[in-house]
Design an enzyme around this catalytic site. Sequence first.
Site, mmCIF file in Angstrom:
data_model
loop_
_atom_site.group_PDB
_atom_site.id
_atom_site.type_symbol
_atom_site.label_atom_id
_atom_site.label_comp_id
_atom_site.label_asym_id
_atom_site.label_seq_id
_atom_site.Cartn_x
_atom_site.Cartn_y
_atom_site.Cartn_z
ATOM 1 N N CYS A 354 44.373 -66.101 -48.669
ATOM 2 C CA CYS A 354 44.203 -65.831 -50.096
ATOM 3 C C CYS A 354 42.920 -65.070 -50.374
ATOM 4 O O CYS A 354 41.968 -65.599 -50.954
ATOM 5 C CB CYS A 354 44.205 -67.146 -50.857
ATOM 6 S SG CYS A 354 45.609 -68.148 -50.394
ATOM 7 N N TYR A 383 34.799 -59.508 -30.320
ATOM 8 C CA TYR A 383 34.556 -59.921 -31.706
ATOM 9 C C TYR A 383 35.880 -60.185 -32.426
ATOM 10 O O TYR A 383 36.038 -59.906 -33.607
ATOM 11 C CB TYR A 383 33.673 -58.888 -32.443
ATOM 12 C CG TYR A 383 32.397 -58.627 -31.659
ATOM 13 C CD1 TYR A 383 31.416 -59.611 -31.587
ATOM 14 C CD2 TYR A 383 32.222 -57.459 -30.919
ATOM 15 C CE1 TYR A 383 30.282 -59.422 -30.818
ATOM 16 C CE2 TYR A 383 31.078 -57.263 -30.153
ATOM 17 C CZ TYR A 383 30.111 -58.246 -30.117
ATOM 18 O OH TYR A 383 28.986 -58.056 -29.346
HETATM 19 C C1 PLP Z 1 25.524 -58.658 -29.522
HETATM 20 C C2 PLP Z 1 24.497 -58.419 -28.477
HETATM 21 C C3 PLP Z 1 24.819 -57.729 -27.305
HETATM 22 C C4 PLP Z 1 26.181 -57.114 -27.051
HETATM 23 O O1 PLP Z 1 26.463 -56.075 -27.908
HETATM 24 P P1 PLP Z 1 27.787 -55.166 -27.658
HETATM 25 O O2 PLP Z 1 27.765 -54.213 -28.767
HETATM 26 O O3 PLP Z 1 28.958 -56.073 -27.697
HETATM 27 O O4 PLP Z 1 27.607 -54.527 -26.322
HETATM 28 C C5 PLP Z 1 23.846 -57.623 -26.335
HETATM 29 N N1 PLP Z 1 22.605 -58.145 -26.512
HETATM 30 C C6 PLP Z 1 22.250 -58.795 -27.634
HETATM 31 C C7 PLP Z 1 20.873 -59.346 -27.766
HETATM 32 C C8 PLP Z 1 23.182 -58.955 -28.657
HETATM 33 O O5 PLP Z 1 22.823 -59.591 -29.779
#
Ligand code: PLP
Length: 431
Positions: A354, A383
């Site tokens: 919703c 994600y």
């Molecule tokens: C989210 C994150 C990643 C991974 O990022 P991607 O875009 O999925 O490669 C690596 N290091 C840190 C500290 C993050 O917060």
Amino acid sequence: MTPARPFVYPIPGSSLHCGKMPLEKLAKRFKTPLYVYSADQIVERFELFSHAFEEIPHLICYSVKANSALGILRLLDKQGAGFDIVSGGELERVLRINRKAAERVVFSGVGKTAPEMDLALKAGIRIFNVESAGELELLSERARRVRRTARIALRVNPDVFAETHPYISTGLREHKFGIDIREARAVYQRARRLPGIQPCGISVHIGSQIRSATPFADAAARVVALAEELRADGIKIDSIDVGGGLGIEYTAGAKFNAKAQAEEYARQLIAALAPLKDITLLLEPGRFLVAQAGALLTSVLYVKKNGEKTFVVTDAAMNDLVRPALYQAHHEILPVVRRQGSRQIAVDVVGPVCESGDFFARDRLLPTAREGDLLAILDAGAYGLSLSSNYNTRMRPAEVLVKGATAKLIRRRETIGDLLAPELSALNIRS
Ligand SMILES: *Cc1c(COP(=O)(O)O)cnc(C)c1O
């Protein structure tokens, strides 16, 4: 060149497969909505990455938050990957797979708590990426209390701009992440005098879904300059962590060659790091390794018209995959079975939640769908489930990992019992 995605129609007229596995078969066996991942593609991406960096000492620490499924962590552990974690919960996941993997763990995040630090210190992780002076003080205190030494890097904020969505850009001074690189030298001086703390690295992470290698190399060059200053100060810097963030192409039309992308990224980083001798490079890729290996398989519940608009209502929703709602992200959507001569029409693909933000695509040209049809929402391996929720008291989908022509359940579908347990026990209601 291998295709960017493992989801293909192997021969004209056939239905959509994950590698050699027909998705229709998976839908029948495991029901929908269902996350499907190709183990073969994850391994291939990991190998691409490690091959690109083979000329220098390095460790690829997979970013667990991109997809924290134990089945995927186990797969990557077997490849020798390390892990980048951002919480005690993620560390627990890694330790469940292999306690010895702790020595390949880097711990990032701006809000580490004392219990999380204790857990990581006792497990003997490789390094903490520390994000503030306050965190450094607390870590010193915890390390003394549990009688361990914390190897640390400061996560510096290099003030580099990278073209991406504002929610996933992290490398500018205005962001909450890291320590201003101009102040880092002084903080390292403080760190070396703190008991239980051994400064030995520098880390940086400028954001996510960045398609150009240049901002990564710019950030690395600034870090190299700092490393030289710190070494001159007598601090033994032995690792540089360049974070994650290398992007993919989500749109079908865009040219994308994962191998070329990884090689260009490696070439520029290796060049930026060349002035530094005796250094181990740490990398934290998430999305690049797992995004395109995954799809969210969903069934069409209804096709309805409101005025001029046609809505395809699916059994998956924003709680299962929130990227379109959160970042206006684009995901390609393919029909699992292509019908002969079916017309393409512009539709909105929406879920049952919703919220008007509950959509997967707007005004998208798709072959006419009917109730019961299966759709695959592509590039959902990163994600996806890791950012999912139980909003609307919806049970999270199951996850399967496909290897060659076999599929293995790696997470069963949630039940109403799983969801209600914490409340039923608190309220003393019998289930
Ligand atoms: C989210 C994150 C990643 C991974 O990022 P991607 O875009 O999925 O490669 C690596 N290091 C840190 C500290 C993050 O917060």
